[in-house]
Design an enzyme around this catalytic site. Structure first.
Site, PDB file in Angstrom:
ATOM      1  N   GLY A  75      -3.409 -13.634 -11.381  1.00  0.00           N
ATOM      2  CA  GLY A  75      -3.931 -14.965 -12.045  1.00  0.00           C
ATOM      3  C   GLY A  75      -3.025 -15.647 -12.579  1.00  0.00           C
ATOM      4  O   GLY A  75      -2.070 -15.749 -12.480  1.00  0.00           O
ATOM      5  N   CYS A 135       0.981  -1.302  -0.622  1.00  0.00           N
ATOM      6  CA  CYS A 135      -0.271   0.544  -0.176  1.00  0.00           C
ATOM      7  C   CYS A 135       0.868   1.226   0.099  1.00  0.00           C
ATOM      8  O   CYS A 135       2.288   0.932   0.614  1.00  0.00           O
ATOM      9  CB  CYS A 135      -0.723   0.112   1.301  1.00  0.00           C
ATOM     10  SG  CYS A 135       0.259  -0.266   2.817  1.00  0.00           S
ATOM     11  N   GLY A 160       0.110 -16.714  -5.922  1.00  0.00           N
ATOM     12  CA  GLY A 160       0.209 -15.751  -7.296  1.00  0.00           C
ATOM     13  C   GLY A 160      -0.018 -16.880  -8.175  1.00  0.00           C
ATOM     14  O   GLY A 160       0.937 -17.895  -8.260  1.00  0.00           O
TER      15      GLY A 160
HETATM   16  C1  LIG Z   1     -10.085  -8.072  -6.529  1.00  0.00           C
HETATM   17  C2  LIG Z   1      -8.583  -8.151  -5.536  1.00  0.00           C
HETATM   18  C3  LIG Z   1      -8.020  -7.541  -4.857  1.00  0.00           C
HETATM   19  C4  LIG Z   1      -7.014  -7.685  -4.135  1.00  0.00           C
HETATM   20  N1  LIG Z   1      -7.088  -7.195  -2.833  1.00  0.00           N
HETATM   21  C5  LIG Z   1      -6.138  -8.018  -2.340  1.00  0.00           C
HETATM   22  C6  LIG Z   1      -6.147  -6.960  -0.751  1.00  0.00           C
HETATM   23  O1  LIG Z   1      -6.827  -6.360   0.166  1.00  0.00           O
HETATM   24  N2  LIG Z   1      -5.203  -6.539  -0.083  1.00  0.00           N
HETATM   25  C7  LIG Z   1      -4.005  -7.376  -0.119  1.00  0.00           C
HETATM   26  O2  LIG Z   1      -2.053  -7.849   0.333  1.00  0.00           O
HETATM   27  N3  LIG Z   1      -4.132  -8.100  -1.456  1.00  0.00           N
HETATM   28  C8  LIG Z   1      -5.159  -8.330  -2.202  1.00  0.00           C
HETATM   29  N4  LIG Z   1      -5.110  -8.793  -4.107  1.00  0.00           N
HETATM   30  C9  LIG Z   1      -3.958  -9.357  -3.853  1.00  0.00           C
HETATM   31  C10 LIG Z   1      -4.102 -11.008  -3.364  1.00  0.00           C
HETATM   32  O3  LIG Z   1      -4.555 -11.235  -2.645  1.00  0.00           O
HETATM   33  C11 LIG Z   1      -3.186 -11.564  -4.225  1.00  0.00           C
HETATM   34  O4  LIG Z   1      -1.824 -11.425  -3.335  1.00  0.00           O
HETATM   35  C12 LIG Z   1      -2.545 -11.402  -5.631  1.00  0.00           C
HETATM   36  O5  LIG Z   1      -3.839 -11.516  -7.141  1.00  0.00           O
HETATM   37  C13 LIG Z   1      -1.676 -12.925  -6.433  1.00  0.00           C
HETATM   38  O6  LIG Z   1      -2.563 -14.118  -6.023  1.00  0.00           O
HETATM   39  P1  LIG Z   1      -3.877 -14.759  -7.227  1.00  0.00           P
HETATM   40  O7  LIG Z   1      -2.506 -14.669  -8.850  1.00  0.00           O
HETATM   41  O8  LIG Z   1      -4.004 -15.909  -6.603  1.00  0.00           O
HETATM   42  O9  LIG Z   1      -4.970 -13.587  -7.416  1.00  0.00           O
HETATM   43  C14 LIG Z   1      -6.016  -8.311  -4.084  1.00  0.00           C
HETATM   44  C15 LIG Z   1      -6.239  -9.400  -5.290  1.00  0.00           C
HETATM   45  C16 LIG Z   1      -7.107  -9.392  -6.656  1.00  0.00           C
HETATM   46  C17 LIG Z   1      -7.660 -10.036  -7.764  1.00  0.00           C
END
Ligand SMILES: Cc1cc2nc3c(=O)[nH]c(=O)nc-3n(C[C@H](O)[C@H](O)[C@H](O)COP(=O)(O)O)c2cc1C
Length: 307
Positions: A217, A130, A244
């Protein structure tokens, strides 16, 4: 009988599968599909001290093998979280990790002070992706000194596990991870989203209101695996939680082979809501096929080419 349990510092999870922050809420909606207590744990949507409206829409868009999001940490603030979500978390029999973010060190500290006494919280995930107001909006997680100072400042405030969630948008993720561990982090979570953008050729406008957004994704799996591998290689004693690009159970197993002791599943749940539960089953089946008695034997089992 396969032992799926995993120890992350002082915390014992019944299996290595956790849902990622921002992709699961606190589990209320997914709880209608299956019992979240069957998972190793959940990480709640990042909360801040005060309510945040988040970024202007559109906030999400689909991309090749993934999606962009720019939610901007929209949330109702810690007061509403304690009032509305803590009673729900009380019922869950899995690790309940609460993700927090602040605009400055004092806000992180205040969040820990308010949340630490609550028995419904088993640990904290520190979201350093953040923007830091004190650094002109640059993310905390891009500077090892800032991450070190942040963990130093909150470590004395809680005995609960502190996990630091790293951003991949840095030159050397190991330096940042090391700074967090040196200051007392119990585990590193890698990775948050990769920065990116998408453009509509008809309107010539960015697809996301905030222009730049976070890519997640299947598209990011290779990047995530490399970061997990680099962190595990440099910090072999530190628990790494791989995040990830997990779109199928086998992707979670690759995270573990690369060095993760547990995984978090994020946007993969949107097209495939049962993915976390299927991943628990997939890890168990993999252990059976490979003749392993414990899921933890998968962690760091990567066989490198002989040079
Ligand atoms: C819609 C959305 C909202 C997210 N909000 C947060 C969040 O509030 N805090 C955080 O640390 N990561 C947040 N992330 C990141 C995910 O926790 C994760 O680290 C990232 O999407 C990679 O993983 P993935 O490829 O499995 O989605 C968010 C991701 C998405 C898609």
């Amino acid at each position: 009988m396969i032992d799926l349990s995993v120890k992350i510092g002082s915390l014992c999870l019944k299996n290595p599968v956790i849902t990622a922050s921002g992709c699961y809420g606190v589990g209320r909606e997914y709880g209608e599909l299956y019992d979240p207590s069957k998972l190793g744990g959940i990480v709640t949507k990042t909360i801040t001290l005060r309510p945040r409206e988040g970024n202007s829409p559109p906030r999400i868009c689909e991309t090749a093998a993934g999606m962009l999001n720019s939610i901007g940490l929209a949330n109702s603030g810690v007061g509403a979280f304690i009032r509305d979500d803590i009673p729900f978390l009380r019922k869950l029999e899995c690790a309940r990790i609460v993700s927090i973010a602040g605009e400055g060190l004092d806000e992180f500290a205040e969040l820990i002070r308010r949340l630490d006494p609550l028995g419904e919280i088993d640990g904290f995930e520190i979201n350093v992706s953040c923007p830091n107001v004190e650094r002109g909006g640059l993310a905390f997680g891009t500077d090892p000194d800032v991450v070190g100072k942040l963990v130093d400042s909150i470590r004395p405030l809680t005995q609960k596990p502190l996990w630091v969630k790293l951003t991949p948008n840095v030159t050397d993720i190991v330096k940042i991870g090391k700074a967090a561990v040196d200051s007392g982090a119990d585990a590193l979570c890698a990775i948050n989203t990769l920065l990116g953008m998408a453009i509509d050729i008809d309107t010539k406008k960015p697809m996301i209101g905030n222009v730049v957004a976070g890519l997640s994704g299947p598209a990011i799996l290779p990047v995530a695996l490399m970061k997990v591998f680099q962190l595990h290689t440099a910090l072999p004693e530190t628990p790494i939680v791989g995040i990830g690009g997990i779109g199928y159970p086998k992707d979670a197993i690759t995270h573990m082979i690369a060095g993760a002791c547990a995984v978090q599943i994020g946007s993969g749940q949107f097209p495939y809501p049962m993915l976390p539960l299927d991943t628990v089953a997939g890890i168990e089946t993999y252990c059976v096929i490979k003749g392993l008695s414990k899921a933890q034997e998968i962690t760091g089992s990567l066989i490198l080419p002989v040079k």
